[in-house]
Design an enzyme around this catalytic site. Structure first.
Site, PDB file in Angstrom:
ATOM      1  N   CYS A 155      79.074 -78.112  -2.333  1.00 31.59           N
ATOM      2  CA  CYS A 155      79.875 -79.305  -2.628  1.00 31.59           C
ATOM      3  C   CYS A 155      78.979 -80.374  -3.254  1.00 31.59           C
ATOM      4  CB  CYS A 155      80.522 -79.851  -1.353  1.00 31.59           C
ATOM      5  SG  CYS A 155      81.476 -81.373  -1.592  1.00 31.59           S
ATOM      6  N   HIS A 200      78.145 -87.595   3.175  1.00 32.97           N
ATOM      7  CA  HIS A 200      77.581 -86.309   2.787  1.00 32.97           C
ATOM      8  C   HIS A 200      78.359 -85.169   3.430  1.00 32.97           C
ATOM      9  CE1 HIS A 200      73.761 -88.631   1.797  1.00 32.97           C
ATOM     10  NE2 HIS A 200      74.303 -88.235   0.661  1.00 32.97           N
ATOM     11  N   CYS A 201      78.421 -84.061   2.722  1.00 37.61           N
ATOM     12  CA  CYS A 201      79.183 -82.884   3.147  1.00 37.61           C
ATOM     13  C   CYS A 201      78.208 -81.783   3.583  1.00 37.61           C
ATOM     14  CB  CYS A 201      80.037 -82.405   1.974  1.00 37.61           C
ATOM     15  SG  CYS A 201      81.041 -80.941   2.310  1.00 37.61           S
ATOM     16  N   CYS A 212      86.644 -82.537   0.581  1.00 44.17           N
ATOM     17  CA  CYS A 212      86.166 -83.782  -0.026  1.00 44.17           C
ATOM     18  C   CYS A 212      87.085 -84.217  -1.168  1.00 44.17           C
ATOM     19  CB  CYS A 212      84.729 -83.618  -0.524  1.00 44.17           C
ATOM     20  SG  CYS A 212      83.493 -83.563   0.797  1.00 44.17           S
ATOM     21  N   CYS A 253      84.205 -79.942  -2.729  1.00 42.25           N
ATOM     22  CA  CYS A 253      84.888 -78.906  -1.957  1.00 42.25           C
ATOM     23  C   CYS A 253      86.329 -79.389  -1.745  1.00 42.25           C
ATOM     24  CB  CYS A 253      84.173 -78.654  -0.630  1.00 42.25           C
ATOM     25  SG  CYS A 253      84.269 -80.027   0.543  1.00 42.25           S
ATOM     26  N   HIS A 257      78.429 -87.437  -7.408  1.00 38.47           N
ATOM     27  CA  HIS A 257      78.017 -87.663  -6.022  1.00 38.47           C
ATOM     28  C   HIS A 257      78.064 -89.157  -5.676  1.00 38.47           C
ATOM     29  CE1 HIS A 257      75.658 -86.699  -2.327  1.00 38.47           C
ATOM     30  NE2 HIS A 257      75.165 -87.909  -2.523  1.00 38.47           N
ATOM     31  N   GLU A 258      77.462 -89.983  -6.510  1.00 36.87           N
ATOM     32  CA  GLU A 258      77.413 -91.424  -6.213  1.00 36.87           C
ATOM     33  C   GLU A 258      78.795 -92.069  -6.326  1.00 36.87           C
ATOM     34  OE1 GLU A 258      74.992 -92.591  -4.632  1.00 36.87           O
ATOM     35  OE2 GLU A 258      73.594 -90.964  -5.045  1.00 36.87           O
TER      36      GLU A 258
END
Length: 179
Positions: free
Chosen positions: A147, A141-142, A169, A166, A131-132
């Site tokens: 995701c 952000h999604c 992304c 996803c 994520h980071e």
């Protein structure tokens, strides 16, 4: 910018992270090499005595000491981190400095009074790291709750999502990596 590596910079005290698993997962997802640096001391100047937590964004500046050209630097700290206006954060990142940090402090079941689960812990560490790094690559952000770029407001959000992007992304990730 084309990146050729992710450098993981652990801070002392180190947590019980399976370095081999995290390295393999990150290499599989991002298609670039991952290397672990030797652990360094946690910068005490990041500590907020009033809150009893460390300022997450302080680590982003501290990590610049360990950056190499064409690398993404991911710090891993076992201390509780926060950002202004938030009670805590699992991590923070900067696409400008190409640095990110995650905290393992609230990723342990024991923090919530539950029995430890090393597999679940490693999944959580992976999700927060991916994520980071996604933020470092410019992703926001999604809205897809599965995701990895979905915003985790709680550990339940983290547990629900995958450690993969996803399709939308992931296209952005591959583009940002020049792949």
């Amino acid at each position: 910018m084309r990146f050729n590596s992710i450098i993981i910079q652990p801070y002392l005290p180190e947590d019980r992270i399976d370095k081999k698993i995290l390295k393999e997962r990150l290499e599989n997802i991002f298609k670039i090499s991952v290397r672990w640096n030797q652990p360094v001391h946690t910068p005490e100047t990041a500590f907020d005595r009033f809150r009893g937590q460390y300022l997450g964004s302080y680590f982003l500046r501290d990590l610049l000491k360990y950056r190499e050209e064409k690398s993404i630097l991911l710090g891993i700290v076992s201390r509780d981190i926060y950002e202004p206006g938030m009670n805590f954060v699992f991590g923070v990142a900067s696409p400008h400095t190409k640095t990110a940090v995650i905290s393992t402090y609230r990723l342990h079941n024991s923090f919530y009074g539950l029995p430890e689960n090393s597999h679940l812990f490693m999944d959580r560490v992976t999700k927060e790291a991916v994520h980071e790094i996604g933020h470092v690559l410019g992703l926001s952000h999604c809205p897809d709750p599965e995701c990895v770029m979905y915003f985790s407001n709680s550990l339940l959000d983290t547990d629900r999502k995958s450690f993969y992007f996803c399709s939308s992304c992931y296209e952005k990730v591959l583009s940002a990596l020049g792949l």
